[in-house]
Design a protein around this motif. Structure first.
Motif, PDB file in Angstrom:
ATOM      1  N   MET A   1      40.964  13.318   1.399  1.00 48.43           N
ATOM      2  CA  MET A   1      40.740  13.235   2.959  1.00 48.43           C
ATOM      3  C   MET A   1      39.301  12.704   3.207  1.00 48.43           C
ATOM      4  O   MET A   1      39.300  11.759   3.954  1.00 48.43           O
ATOM      5  N   LEU A   2      38.349  13.351   2.854  1.00 50.18           N
ATOM      6  CA  LEU A   2      37.018  13.202   3.029  1.00 50.18           C
ATOM      7  C   LEU A   2      36.665  11.643   2.527  1.00 50.18           C
ATOM      8  O   LEU A   2      36.113  11.039   3.158  1.00 50.18           O
ATOM      9  N   SER A   3      37.265  11.416   1.418  1.00 50.15           N
ATOM     10  CA  SER A   3      37.097   9.982   0.645  1.00 50.15           C
ATOM     11  C   SER A   3      38.015   9.088   1.655  1.00 50.15           C
ATOM     12  O   SER A   3      36.986   7.916   1.746  1.00 50.15           O
ATOM     13  N   ASP A   4      38.812   9.184   2.123  1.00 50.17           N
ATOM     14  CA  ASP A   4      39.643   8.305   3.014  1.00 50.17           C
ATOM     15  C   ASP A   4      38.613   8.025   4.394  1.00 50.17           C
ATOM     16  O   ASP A   4      38.525   6.812   4.659  1.00 50.17           O
ATOM     17  N   ASP A   5      38.240   8.941   4.796  1.00 44.79           N
ATOM     18  CA  ASP A   5      37.395   8.827   6.064  1.00 44.79           C
ATOM     19  C   ASP A   5      36.239   7.891   5.513  1.00 44.79           C
ATOM     20  O   ASP A   5      35.695   7.116   6.234  1.00 44.79           O
ATOM     21  N   TYR A   6      35.503   8.221   4.900  1.00 41.14           N
ATOM     22  CA  TYR A   6      34.392   7.569   4.041  1.00 41.14           C
ATOM     23  C   TYR A   6      34.590   5.895   3.732  1.00 41.14           C
ATOM     24  O   TYR A   6      34.147   5.150   4.301  1.00 41.14           O
TER      25      TYR A   6
END
Length: 102
Positions: A1-6
């Motif tokens: 999820m954090l990776s997707d936002d990044y």
């Protein structure tokens, strides 16, 4: 999820960078066109007669609008599109004619 936002943020930043680079290129091109136009104008500062060659060198097009008689007298707008810079605002031309500078 954090990776997707990044990754999404990185993609948005890449797109923004591309847009900004395009804007910079457009601004640089406009600056070059203005500089070339100023050089042309300087050639004709001491002009005694308006000749067809001067007109062809400086003017891209002349637009004559329909006459307006709504105020009781005939008024007609004419726009001159100059080579390299397009149509200059009437207020700027009036200021230049009156000796005012920006």
């Amino acid at each position: 999820m954090l990776s997707d936002d990044y990754e999404q943020e990185q993609e948005e930043l890449r797109k923004k960078l591309l847009r900004l680079n395009e804007e910079i290129s457009e601004q640089e091109e406009q600056t070059e066109d203005i500089d070339r136009f100023i050089s042309k104008v300087r050639k004709y500062l001491d002009l005694d007669e308006l000749t067809p060659s001067v007109l062809n060198d400086m003017v891209k097009a002349v637009y004559v609008h329909a006459p307006d008689k709504s105020k009781g007298h005939r008024e007609q707008q004419i726009d001159i599109s100059y080579d390299l810079v397009g149509i200059l605002p009437a207020s700027l031309l009036n200021d230049l004619q009156n000796g005012e500078t920006a």
